[in-house]
Motif scaffolding. Structure first.
Motif, PDB file in Angstrom:
ATOM      1  N   GLY A 160       0.819  -1.206   0.000  1.00 38.91           N
ATOM      2  CA  GLY A 160       0.000   0.000   0.000  1.00 38.91           C
ATOM      3  C   GLY A 160       0.849   1.250   0.000  1.00 38.91           C
ATOM      4  N   HIS A 161       0.192   2.392   0.136  1.00 41.13           N
ATOM      5  CA  HIS A 161       0.913   3.650   0.281  1.00 41.13           C
ATOM      6  C   HIS A 161       0.160   4.560   1.236  1.00 41.13           C
ATOM      7  CE1 HIS A 161      -1.490   3.913  -3.460  1.00 41.13           C
ATOM      8  NE2 HIS A 161      -1.763   5.140  -3.091  1.00 41.13           N
ATOM      9  N   TYR A 162       0.930   5.194   2.080  1.00 41.64           N
ATOM     10  CA  TYR A 162       0.406   6.095   3.110  1.00 41.64           C
ATOM     11  C   TYR A 162       0.226   7.472   2.494  1.00 41.64           C
ATOM     12  CZ  TYR A 162       0.036   8.220   7.776  1.00 41.64           C
ATOM     13  OH  TYR A 162      -0.391   8.880   8.902  1.00 41.64           O
ATOM     14  N   VAL A 163      -0.975   8.077   2.709  1.00 42.02           N
ATOM     15  CA  VAL A 163      -1.271   9.316   1.987  1.00 42.02           C
ATOM     16  C   VAL A 163      -1.590  10.508   2.882  1.00 42.02           C
ATOM     17  CG1 VAL A 163      -2.000   8.166  -0.130  1.00 42.02           C
ATOM     18  CG2 VAL A 163      -3.687   8.607   1.668  1.00 42.02           C
ATOM     19  N   GLY A 164      -1.634  10.339   4.210  1.00 34.80           N
ATOM     20  CA  GLY A 164      -1.883  11.546   4.982  1.00 34.80           C
ATOM     21  C   GLY A 164      -2.123  11.339   6.459  1.00 34.80           C
ATOM     22  N   THR A 165      -2.029  12.468   7.184  1.00 34.69           N
ATOM     23  CA  THR A 165      -2.205  12.490   8.636  1.00 34.69           C
ATOM     24  C   THR A 165      -2.973  13.740   9.035  1.00 34.69           C
ATOM     25  OG1 THR A 165       0.013  11.498   8.843  1.00 34.69           O
ATOM     26  CG2 THR A 165      -1.014  12.339  10.859  1.00 34.69           C
ATOM     27  N   VAL A 166      -3.943  13.564   9.916  1.00 36.04           N
ATOM     28  CA  VAL A 166      -4.594  14.675  10.621  1.00 36.04           C
ATOM     29  C   VAL A 166      -4.282  14.516  12.096  1.00 36.04           C
ATOM     30  CG1 VAL A 166      -6.848  15.499  11.447  1.00 36.04           C
ATOM     31  CG2 VAL A 166      -6.446  15.208   9.010  1.00 36.04           C
ATOM     32  N   ALA A 167      -3.992  15.609  12.783  1.00 30.36           N
ATOM     33  CA  ALA A 167      -3.684  15.545  14.212  1.00 30.36           C
ATOM     34  C   ALA A 167      -4.427  16.631  14.969  1.00 30.36           C
ATOM     35  CB  ALA A 167      -2.178  15.682  14.451  1.00 30.36           C
ATOM     36  N   CYS A 224      -0.583  20.702   3.185  1.00 29.59           N
ATOM     37  CA  CYS A 224      -0.269  20.726   4.610  1.00 29.59           C
ATOM     38  C   CYS A 224      -0.900  21.957   5.239  1.00 29.59           C
ATOM     39  CB  CYS A 224       1.241  20.710   4.858  1.00 29.59           C
ATOM     40  SG  CYS A 224       2.144  22.058   4.063  1.00 29.59           S
ATOM     41  N   GLY A 225      -1.105  21.883   6.556  1.00 29.03           N
ATOM     42  CA  GLY A 225      -1.719  23.023   7.206  1.00 29.03           C
ATOM     43  C   GLY A 225      -1.706  22.930   8.715  1.00 29.03           C
ATOM     44  N   TYR A 226      -1.815  24.094   9.320  1.00 30.23           N
ATOM     45  CA  TYR A 226      -1.963  24.264  10.769  1.00 30.23           C
ATOM     46  C   TYR A 226      -3.144  25.220  10.958  1.00 30.23           C
ATOM     47  CZ  TYR A 226      -0.602  25.860  15.520  1.00 30.23           C
ATOM     48  OH  TYR A 226      -0.584  26.193  16.860  1.00 30.23           O
ATOM     49  N   PRO A 227      -4.367  24.728  10.680  1.00 31.39           N
ATOM     50  CA  PRO A 227      -5.517  25.629  10.631  1.00 31.39           C
ATOM     51  C   PRO A 227      -6.095  26.009  11.987  1.00 31.39           C
ATOM     52  CG  PRO A 227      -6.193  23.406  10.066  1.00 31.39           C
ATOM     53  CD  PRO A 227      -4.705  23.369  10.220  1.00 31.39           C
ATOM     54  N   LEU A 228      -5.648  25.345  13.061  1.00 29.28           N
ATOM     55  CA  LEU A 228      -6.237  25.643  14.372  1.00 29.28           C
ATOM     56  C   LEU A 228      -5.171  25.882  15.417  1.00 29.28           C
ATOM     57  CD1 LEU A 228      -8.752  25.764  16.306  1.00 29.28           C
ATOM     58  CD2 LEU A 228      -8.275  23.347  16.792  1.00 29.28           C
ATOM     59  N   TRP A 229      -5.228  27.024  16.049  1.00 24.10           N
ATOM     60  CA  TRP A 229      -4.564  27.280  17.323  1.00 24.10           C
ATOM     61  C   TRP A 229      -5.589  27.976  18.194  1.00 24.10           C
ATOM     62  CZ3 TRP A 229      -3.788  31.266  20.700  1.00 24.10           C
ATOM     63  CH2 TRP A 229      -2.891  31.027  21.743  1.00 24.10           C
ATOM     64  N   ARG A 230      -5.873  27.391  19.354  1.00 23.17           N
ATOM     65  CA  ARG A 230      -6.932  27.946  20.196  1.00 23.17           C
ATOM     66  C   ARG A 230      -6.547  27.811  21.655  1.00 23.17           C
ATOM     67  NH1 ARG A 230     -13.423  27.302  19.952  1.00 23.17           N
ATOM     68  NH2 ARG A 230     -13.873  27.327  22.171  1.00 23.17           N
ATOM     69  N   ARG A 231      -6.694  28.921  22.372  1.00 22.11           N
ATOM     70  CA  ARG A 231      -6.536  28.894  23.826  1.00 22.11           C
ATOM     71  C   ARG A 231      -7.462  29.945  24.418  1.00 22.11           C
ATOM     72  NH1 ARG A 231      -1.079  28.922  27.637  1.00 22.11           N
ATOM     73  NH2 ARG A 231      -2.185  28.327  29.546  1.00 22.11           N
ATOM     74  N   GLU A 232      -8.678  29.527  24.698  1.00 16.87           N
ATOM     75  CA  GLU A 232      -9.637  30.407  25.344  1.00 16.87           C
ATOM     76  C   GLU A 232      -9.359  30.445  26.846  1.00 16.87           C
ATOM     77  OE1 GLU A 232     -11.732  32.165  23.651  1.00 16.87           O
ATOM     78  OE2 GLU A 232     -11.407  31.219  21.695  1.00 16.87           O
ATOM     79  N   GLU A 233      -9.889  31.452  27.497  1.00 15.91           N
ATOM     80  CA  GLU A 233      -9.691  31.579  28.939  1.00 15.91           C
ATOM     81  C   GLU A 233     -10.232  30.339  29.647  1.00 15.91           C
ATOM     82  OE1 GLU A 233     -10.728  34.660  32.628  1.00 15.91           O
ATOM     83  OE2 GLU A 233     -11.288  35.152  30.558  1.00 15.91           O
ATOM     84  N   LEU A 285      -3.807  20.074  12.883  1.00 12.98           N
ATOM     85  CA  LEU A 285      -2.808  20.027  11.813  1.00 12.98           C
ATOM     86  C   LEU A 285      -3.174  18.957  10.792  1.00 12.98           C
ATOM     87  CD1 LEU A 285      -1.226  19.578  14.885  1.00 12.98           C
ATOM     88  CD2 LEU A 285       0.499  20.806  13.594  1.00 12.98           C
ATOM     89  N   TYR A 286      -2.646  19.098   9.565  1.00  8.25           N
ATOM     90  CA  TYR A 286      -2.794  18.037   8.565  1.00  8.25           C
ATOM     91  C   TYR A 286      -1.604  18.039   7.616  1.00  8.25           C
ATOM     92  CZ  TYR A 286      -4.430  21.682   5.284  1.00  8.25           C
ATOM     93  OH  TYR A 286      -4.530  22.804   4.495  1.00  8.25           O
ATOM     94  N   ARG A 287      -1.354  16.864   7.032  1.00  6.33           N
ATOM     95  CA  ARG A 287      -0.269  16.691   6.057  1.00  6.33           C
ATOM     96  C   ARG A 287      -0.687  15.607   5.073  1.00  6.33           C
ATOM     97  NH1 ARG A 287       3.504  15.720   2.719  1.00  6.33           N
ATOM     98  NH2 ARG A 287       5.725  15.787   3.259  1.00  6.33           N
ATOM     99  N   TRP A 288      -0.717  15.943   3.780  1.00  7.93           N
ATOM    100  CA  TRP A 288      -1.104  14.987   2.742  1.00  7.93           C
ATOM    101  C   TRP A 288       0.112  14.566   1.928  1.00  7.93           C
ATOM    102  CZ3 TRP A 288      -5.141  14.119   5.093  1.00  7.93           C
ATOM    103  CH2 TRP A 288      -6.114  15.061   5.397  1.00  7.93           C
ATOM    104  N   HIS A 289       0.272  13.264   1.760  1.00  4.02           N
ATOM    105  CA  HIS A 289       1.361  12.712   0.947  1.00  4.02           C
ATOM    106  C   HIS A 289       0.802  12.336  -0.427  1.00  4.02           C
ATOM    107  CE1 HIS A 289       4.174  12.421   4.359  1.00  4.02           C
ATOM    108  NE2 HIS A 289       3.101  12.133   5.069  1.00  4.02           N
ATOM    109  N   ILE A 290       0.317  13.311  -1.149  1.00  6.58           N
ATOM    110  CA  ILE A 290      -0.245  13.047  -2.473  1.00  6.58           C
ATOM    111  C   ILE A 290       0.842  13.066  -3.545  1.00  6.58           C
ATOM    112  CG2 ILE A 290      -1.865  13.890  -4.220  1.00  6.58           C
ATOM    113  CD1 ILE A 290      -3.671  14.774  -1.912  1.00  6.58           C
ATOM    114  N   PRO A 291       1.665  14.114  -3.636  1.00  6.36           N
ATOM    115  CA  PRO A 291       2.774  14.042  -4.600  1.00  6.36           C
ATOM    116  C   PRO A 291       3.929  13.187  -4.101  1.00  6.36           C
ATOM    117  CG  PRO A 291       2.825  16.141  -3.461  1.00  6.36           C
ATOM    118  CD  PRO A 291       1.583  15.435  -2.990  1.00  6.36           C
ATOM    119  N   ASP A 292       3.910  12.830  -2.810  1.00  7.54           N
ATOM    120  CA  ASP A 292       5.013  12.064  -2.221  1.00  7.54           C
ATOM    121  C   ASP A 292       4.476  10.919  -1.358  1.00  7.54           C
ATOM    122  OD1 ASP A 292       3.888  13.835  -0.414  1.00  7.54           O
ATOM    123  OD2 ASP A 292       5.740  14.130   0.710  1.00  7.54           O
ATOM    124  N   PRO A 293       3.701   9.984  -1.940  1.00  7.37           N
ATOM    125  CA  PRO A 293       3.160   8.881  -1.135  1.00  7.37           C
ATOM    126  C   PRO A 293       4.273   8.039  -0.535  1.00  7.37           C
ATOM    127  CG  PRO A 293       2.935   8.392  -3.474  1.00  7.37           C
ATOM    128  CD  PRO A 293       3.385   9.824  -3.372  1.00  7.37           C
TER     129      PRO A 293
END
Length: 233
Positions: A115-122, A173-182, A190-198
């Motif tokens: 197979g081939h690994y194509v991405g991670t969400v964290a 790839c992305g870091y779409p969320l940073w949150r620290r409410e009171e 975060l996310y990272r896609w291995h589409i051009p680099d599986p």
């Protein structure tokens, strides 16, 4: 969400709905990437190819104590001949609490075959102050005891550098969320896609990430953090 291809008894995809679409921590935030996009004000879109040969079954289960109203969806598909070499799409969600004695979160393991690994969400919940993203993401391919691929740090793997500094969303790839409410702990998405680099494997794959960072006093330490990930392959 659970996806079953053909005569499967166990799902090939099993993940919370939000996490599958890249939105972690039970929050909705915009994502502008190639295989997944989350748009105002609640549109979750997925463009991963998901071939099947005879049948497909997609389930959404409400695990909360409240009824769920106004759930709308659209699934587009075409029928035709599928190549014998076409692989089934998989996604798996995992969550763990790291410790200072064992600062490793397993993103994926127990997968065998070709197979081939194509991405991670964290979704990363930071349980201490200071910088949290020095851990290496490691890929152990085909039974190797040492990682075949070892990144230089968490923020580097997800496409950033020098502690990010700001959120972003891009095609692969992305870091779409940073949150620290009171009164809340810091939370990161975060996310990272291995589409051009599986990341291809012939017999097995294991993927891990370390929780390492700097305490406010400048001490480099393993961290106790709450980490949830979705692996796509």
């Amino acid at each position: 969400m659970r996806f079953y291809w053909d005569d499967e008894q166990s799902p090939s995809v099993e993940a919370p709905l939000g996490d599958f679409f890249g939105c972690t921590h039970g929050l909705r935030y915009n994502i502008n990437s190639l295989p997944l996009s989350v748009n105002p004000s609640g549109g979750f879109n997925c463009y991963w190819p998901m071939p099947f040969r005879k049948s497909a079954r997609i389930e959404v289960e409400n695990l909360s104590s409240k009824p769920f109203h106004n759930f709308f969806y659209q699934i587009d598909y075409s029928l035709g001949n599928i190549s014998e070499s076409a692989a089934y799409f998989h996604a798996n969600w995992r969550r763990s609490m790291t410790t200072r004695e064992c600062p490793e979160h397993v993103i994926l393991e127990g997968v065998s075959g070709v197979g081939h690994y194509v991405g991670t969400v964290a979704g990363w919940s930071q349980l201490s102050n200071g910088w949290w993203g020095e851990g290496e993401v490691k890929f152990f391919l085909d039974g190797e005891e040492n990682p075949t691929i070892c990144t230089t740090g968490t923020e580097d793997y997800f496409g950033g550098a020098w502690c990010f500094g700001e959120t972003f969303s891009s095609p692969f790839c992305g870091y779409p969320l940073w949150r620290r409410e009171e009164g809340e702990i810091p939370r990161h998405g975060l996310y990272r896609w291995h589409i051009p680099d599986p990341i291809r494997f012939s017999s097995s794959i294991r993927v891990t990430v370390q929780a390492l960072g700097w305490y406010p006093d400048g001490t480099f330490q393993p961290l106790t953090d709450d980490i949830a990930t979705v692996a796509y392959w």
